[in-house]
Design a protein around this motif. Structure first.
Motif, PDB file in Angstrom:
ATOM      1  N   THR A 186      -5.523  -5.647  -8.271  1.00 48.20           N
ATOM      2  CA  THR A 186      -4.742  -6.177  -7.167  1.00 48.20           C
ATOM      3  C   THR A 186      -5.044  -7.666  -7.114  1.00 48.20           C
ATOM      4  O   THR A 186      -6.192  -8.071  -7.110  1.00 48.20           O
ATOM      5  CB  THR A 186      -5.115  -5.514  -5.830  1.00 48.20           C
ATOM      6  OG1 THR A 186      -6.486  -5.732  -5.588  1.00 48.20           O
ATOM      7  CG2 THR A 186      -4.833  -4.033  -5.865  1.00 48.20           C
ATOM      8  N   SER A 244      -3.404 -11.919  -6.375  1.00 48.65           N
ATOM      9  CA  SER A 244      -2.410 -12.801  -5.800  1.00 48.65           C
ATOM     10  C   SER A 244      -2.591 -14.167  -6.435  1.00 48.65           C
ATOM     11  O   SER A 244      -3.678 -14.719  -6.438  1.00 48.65           O
ATOM     12  CB  SER A 244      -2.606 -12.899  -4.289  1.00 48.65           C
ATOM     13  OG  SER A 244      -1.808 -13.932  -3.779  1.00 48.65           O
ATOM     14  N   LEU A 286      -0.181  -5.095  -5.587  1.00 49.71           N
ATOM     15  CA  LEU A 286      -0.850  -4.162  -4.690  1.00 49.71           C
ATOM     16  C   LEU A 286      -1.090  -2.837  -5.395  1.00 49.71           C
ATOM     17  O   LEU A 286      -0.324  -2.460  -6.286  1.00 49.71           O
ATOM     18  CB  LEU A 286       0.016  -3.882  -3.452  1.00 49.71           C
ATOM     19  CG  LEU A 286       0.477  -5.062  -2.608  1.00 49.71           C
ATOM     20  CD1 LEU A 286       1.356  -4.551  -1.471  1.00 49.71           C
ATOM     21  CD2 LEU A 286      -0.698  -5.849  -2.055  1.00 49.71           C
ATOM     22  N   GLU A 287      -2.101  -2.146  -4.918  1.00 49.58           N
ATOM     23  CA  GLU A 287      -2.308  -0.770  -5.363  1.00 49.58           C
ATOM     24  C   GLU A 287      -1.475   0.140  -4.447  1.00 49.58           C
ATOM     25  O   GLU A 287      -1.167  -0.231  -3.322  1.00 49.58           O
ATOM     26  CB  GLU A 287      -3.795  -0.424  -5.259  1.00 49.58           C
ATOM     27  CG  GLU A 287      -4.168   0.837  -6.010  1.00 49.58           C
ATOM     28  CD  GLU A 287      -5.636   1.200  -5.826  1.00 49.58           C
ATOM     29  OE1 GLU A 287      -5.939   2.398  -5.892  1.00 49.58           O
ATOM     30  OE2 GLU A 287      -6.458   0.287  -5.597  1.00 49.58           O
ATOM     31  N   SER A 288      -1.134   1.319  -4.952  1.00 47.95           N
ATOM     32  CA  SER A 288      -0.221   2.196  -4.211  1.00 47.95           C
ATOM     33  C   SER A 288      -0.936   2.972  -3.102  1.00 47.95           C
ATOM     34  O   SER A 288      -0.999   4.203  -3.129  1.00 47.95           O
ATOM     35  CB  SER A 288       0.460   3.167  -5.176  1.00 47.95           C
ATOM     36  OG  SER A 288      -0.514   3.862  -5.931  1.00 47.95           O
ATOM     37  N   LYS A 289      -1.446   2.226  -2.133  1.00 49.26           N
ATOM     38  CA  LYS A 289      -2.058   2.832  -0.946  1.00 49.26           C
ATOM     39  C   LYS A 289      -1.458   2.144   0.276  1.00 49.26           C
ATOM     40  O   LYS A 289      -1.283   0.915   0.276  1.00 49.26           O
ATOM     41  CB  LYS A 289      -3.583   2.609  -0.940  1.00 49.26           C
ATOM     42  CG  LYS A 289      -4.300   3.279  -2.102  1.00 49.26           C
ATOM     43  CD  LYS A 289      -5.805   3.238  -1.921  1.00 49.26           C
ATOM     44  CE  LYS A 289      -6.355   1.839  -2.050  1.00 49.26           C
ATOM     45  NZ  LYS A 289      -7.828   1.802  -2.142  1.00 49.26           N
ATOM     46  N   SER A 317      -2.727   1.344   2.995  1.00 45.44           N
ATOM     47  CA  SER A 317      -3.613   0.315   3.559  1.00 45.44           C
ATOM     48  C   SER A 317      -3.422  -1.034   2.862  1.00 45.44           C
ATOM     49  O   SER A 317      -3.701  -2.084   3.446  1.00 45.44           O
ATOM     50  CB  SER A 317      -5.070   0.754   3.452  1.00 45.44           C
ATOM     51  OG  SER A 317      -5.416   0.987   2.098  1.00 45.44           O
ATOM     52  N   GLU A 318      -2.952  -1.025   1.623  1.00 45.52           N
ATOM     53  CA  GLU A 318      -2.726  -2.270   0.884  1.00 45.52           C
ATOM     54  C   GLU A 318      -1.615  -3.119   1.509  1.00 45.52           C
ATOM     55  O   GLU A 318      -1.569  -4.337   1.303  1.00 45.52           O
ATOM     56  CB  GLU A 318      -2.358  -1.952  -0.567  1.00 45.52           C
ATOM     57  CG  GLU A 318      -3.520  -1.530  -1.441  1.00 45.52           C
ATOM     58  CD  GLU A 318      -4.263  -2.744  -1.989  1.00 45.52           C
ATOM     59  OE1 GLU A 318      -5.338  -3.055  -1.423  1.00 45.52           O
ATOM     60  OE2 GLU A 318      -3.775  -3.362  -2.950  1.00 45.52           O
ATOM     61  N   ARG A 356      -2.090  -6.454   3.262  1.00 49.60           N
ATOM     62  CA  ARG A 356      -2.251  -7.736   2.564  1.00 49.60           C
ATOM     63  C   ARG A 356      -0.968  -8.561   2.544  1.00 49.60           C
ATOM     64  O   ARG A 356      -0.985  -9.741   2.194  1.00 49.60           O
ATOM     65  CB  ARG A 356      -2.720  -7.478   1.121  1.00 49.60           C
ATOM     66  CG  ARG A 356      -4.102  -6.827   1.052  1.00 49.60           C
ATOM     67  CD  ARG A 356      -4.481  -6.480  -0.375  1.00 49.60           C
ATOM     68  NE  ARG A 356      -4.448  -7.659  -1.221  1.00 49.60           N
ATOM     69  CZ  ARG A 356      -4.235  -7.625  -2.549  1.00 49.60           C
ATOM     70  NH1 ARG A 356      -4.027  -6.471  -3.140  1.00 49.60           N
ATOM     71  NH2 ARG A 356      -4.218  -8.725  -3.238  1.00 49.60           N
ATOM     72  N   PRO A 390      -2.686   7.188  -5.414  1.00 50.30           N
ATOM     73  CA  PRO A 390      -3.208   5.822  -5.584  1.00 50.30           C
ATOM     74  C   PRO A 390      -3.233   5.443  -7.071  1.00 50.30           C
ATOM     75  O   PRO A 390      -2.807   6.217  -7.921  1.00 50.30           O
ATOM     76  CB  PRO A 390      -4.628   5.925  -5.016  1.00 50.30           C
ATOM     77  CG  PRO A 390      -5.003   7.352  -5.233  1.00 50.30           C
ATOM     78  CD  PRO A 390      -3.733   8.162  -5.143  1.00 50.30           C
TER      79      PRO A 390
END
Lengths: 101, 157
Positions: B6, B8, B15-18, B20-21, B24, B66
């Protein structure tokens, strides 16, 4: 996302929502909202300080409102002021506006 | 596309596939807005559209698994126009073909969901969908109010 409560005259519980009601914010307050919906008789959900509402977080507002309505208690909502126009658009497009008490 | 890192680099966010990500994304948009003078209403629309499209990809495209990647790129267009490109490696799915949910008759019907893609279409000025060999690319364009590029369209490649 912050949630706080204050007891007003007449047994009304004011629930103040402050911040972003996005996926993460909804997860942070879901439990508290459900507890309030299950225990308080007269609830005023104050959304004035909400700056964002995502579709995934509509349930956070709707489910407590349903629970209160179903038990013949009362819930009322105060509309958002921060980013008020944009948040109102979201409520309009999802028809939340026409169903919230 | 890197499937685990992950990162920038300013114009690009991976992003990771969660779910909560997705937290960001707003600070990334704030930085982009400061760097490129993106107007506040467009910043809000970008924020909302990314929340909706990313949550759809994570929950439905990747079925909540994830360790998959989503890449977002910001592209600078002509004056008054801003574009975000979202790429994933999920099974092909064109959100533009999804019908709007029926008008809900009750709070219960609202809570069933299905409003995300509708909001995406309402807050973006143009959406392009392109199937890729191994995933999907969605290009979302936002046009500043009063810009000469006014007009709304959605297309599928």
């Amino acid at each position: 996302m912050q949630i706080s409560t204050e007891e007003l005259e007449g047994g009304v519980t004011r629930v103040i929502l402050d911040g972003r009601l996005d996926i993460v914010g909804a997860q942070e307050i879901d439990l508290k909202m459900n507890v309030i919906a299950g225990t308080k008789k007269l609830v005023l959900i104050d959304m004035q300080k909400l700056s964002f509402i995502g579709s995934m977080s509509l349930r956070t507002l709707v489910i407590p409102a349903q629970a209160i309505k179903g038990s013949r208690r009362q819930a009322r909502f105060v509309r958002p002021e921060r980013n008020g126009r944009k948040c109102s658009e979201i409520q309009r497009h999802t028809y939340l506006d026409s169903h919230l008490p | 596309m890197n499937t685990h890192a992950t990162e920038s680099d300013g114009e690009c966010l991976t992003l990771e596939s969660k779910l909560s990500e997705i937290a960001r994304v707003p600070p990334w948009i704030e930085k982009l807005s400061a760097r490129h003078g993106i107007p506040s209403p467009i910043q809000f629309a970008m924020d909302l559209c990314l929340e909706e499209i990313l949550s759809n990809i994570i929950r439905h495209g990747y079925a909540g698994e994830p360790n998959h990647a989503l890449m977002i790129r910001h592209r600078i267009n002509r004056e008054g126009s801003f574009t975000l490109v979202v790429e994933d490696q999920a099974p092909q799915f064109n959100p533009l073909l999804v019908s709007d949910p029926p008008v809900p008759q009750s709070l219960e019907e609202i809570s069933r969901g299905g409003h995300g893609i509708k909001l995406l279409k309402q807050f973006a000025d143009a959406i392009d969908y392109e199937p890729m060999a191994n995933g999907n690319r969605i290009t979302i364009t936002f046009i500043a109010h009063g810009s000469a590029q006014a007009g709304r369209r959605t297309t599928t490649t």
